[in-house]
Design a protein around this motif. Structure first.
Motif: not given
Lengths: 318, 318
Positions: B183-203
């Motif tokens: 459904x994308x709940x874990x993925x959405x949270x993972x995308x946002x936290x990566x964007x904020x806290x490790x922006x060079x990391x690709x998800x």
């Protein structure tokens, strides 16, 4: 064998330093669900996460690093179809020496493959103790390899003692340690390290009903060998050795047995609730903790989960 | 739902503080054997060790602790036969409020038992989405319970984001994060936290071929719902939601699919080599890492192992 006497506290500490670069300091796990079921507080020293999947890597690495490299030049040998074979093969590969492993013809393919994956050279023999010993003798005389016994060896015992040493260094002194017993290498190491480093803690050996030679020996006060053992706990089939027997008789508080059904239930419970893979032999002390609730109620109990090597194609509940 | 917008960095940090007393900071595991097989460096964020056996406890606890206790007084409700049901039942029991769980009549007994064990009250319905939604509506109107959606809820997404937050706080920035998508709940949270806290990391999102609605949506650039999904990864059957879809389209680098055979092989590999129990949905990103060796060679890769709930009586390789 370097040590000519049961390992003392410094021997165990030195073994721990010696093997540290080559083995894992394994985690200690907790499960509120299992604590609730056992009505006690369980600390799982998780040697299933150890290199080669069992505590046997500790003893094998310590034995090899204790010996003079010149003695080891022609390799090491043992007869084993189990975790010691994998551990010895890997330890030998670290030192870039050959490991010759004698295995019965009917050994499970998955175990043969595991030893080969670590670079061990396998010699097959008939599935009798006599054939295994004769083949090992032949391999030794042909290759000049040194035998490394799976448990009847003080260097091996000092290595196995380090699992419990780490447990005792990580938690405040527990009331009990529960440890499985087969040949008695892990148990001897656990007894000695508890005696030296946490003398108020009682050690209880845990054994399958179908391979209860240690229990019989303890009750009779004399050595009684294993005869026709039958149990799902395939790591605990062997008899005690002449080096492990006296250590066990001196230091063990009690030996408690559990049947295979209890072992299988305990194993499944750990898989389901703790989400880790343990092998049947490792489930034996868990089964004892669940069976003896009256004895252990509200006590703090260290449990040595000895290994996690199991054929996933053949699970006992299927 | 407290949050009326996709969680920002402070929302995720606050969620992490809020849920900390009630969930585990799960370990990050390594396996030299799996690294050798994948030809990359894998960091396993092991949510199979999370309370109730999956990351879902993070979102459920955060959602409930975010809401006004007065609103929650009459309980919470959802339709789910999976990990969200268990997580919501436990989270509700922490607050001593009822949890009403709508489940299809044909839900596996083991899942029904798990929800009951956490104190959830189950309402059975026919196994169609329509019946589930109607029954949920009836339960809500009868009880006054608040619906907690498994993924289409910003408080839930903020909670799920904390798994990846912990991973990023524990290791230096990885090249990739691999995350399963249902459904994308874990993925959405993972995308946002990566964007904020490790922006060079690709998800990279990882999806079963037999339930590839997110992959189809990503390739088409428009929302395409799941239709008749068939996969062993039973946690990844659902379509994206209207809150998760836009987050995924904005931030995901790619979506890669794997077939069920690859998922089963990856799951067995993790059981055998890492000695931990993961469920098929958690094996999906592992299968992607093993499949896409060229892309990932020598890269550092965080993998979210989403959960470890599986019926041990019915293993897919048997």
């Amino acid at each position: 064998m370097l040590l000519q006497h049961p390992p003392g506290p410094d021997d165990i500490r030195q073994a721990h330093k010696r093997i540290a670069p080559y083995v894992h300091e394994t985690p200690i796990l907790f499960s509120t669900q299992l604590n609730a079921l056992a009505e006690s507080i369980l600390y799982f020293k998780s040697e299933n996460f150890q290199k080669t999947g069992s505590f046997k890597s500790r003893g094998a690495v310590n034995a090899l690093l204790s010996l003079d490299p010149e003695i080891l030049r022609k390799g090491v040998a043992t007869h084993s179809s189990g975790n010691h074979a994998q551990a010895l093969a890997r330890a030998a590969s670290l030192l870039q020496i050959p490991a010759y492993i004698v295995m019965p013809r009917n050994a499970p393919k998955v175990k043969v493959a595991a030893v080969e994956a670590y670079g061990g050279q396998i010699f097959f023999c008939e599935p009798t103790l006599e054939a295994r010993e004769q083949t090992l003798e032949k391999v030794r005389s042909q290759t000049g390899a040194v035998e490394i016994h799976p448990f009847n060896n003080y260097d091996v015992i000092a290595g196995q003692a380090t699992a419990n040493l780490e447990l005792l260094q990580s938690i405040s002194p527990p009331d009990y340690i529960l440890c499985p017993v087969g040949g008695g290498g892990l148990l001897s190491g656990t007894l000695l390290s508890t005696h030296y480093f946490s003398p108020a803690t009682k050690v209880i050996a845990c054994e399958p009903e179908g391979a209860n030679d240690a229990w019989q020996s303890f009750k009779a006060g004399k050595f009684i060998p294993s005869s026709n053992p039958v149990t799902i706990a395939d790591g605990l089939l062997t008899s005690l050795g002449n080096l492990t027997y006296p250590i066990i008789m001196d230091y063990v508080t009690d030996i408690i047995t559990v049947n295979d059904q209890a072992i299988i239930q305990a194993m499944k419970l750990v898989w389901e609730r703790v989400k880790i893979i343990i092998e049947p032999s490792a489930a034996v002390p868990v089964a004892v903790a669940l069976q003896e609730k009256q004895l252990f109620r509200n006590k703090r109990i260290g449990i040595i989960l000895s290994g996690g090597n199991i054929d996933l194609q053949k699970l006992p509940w299927q």
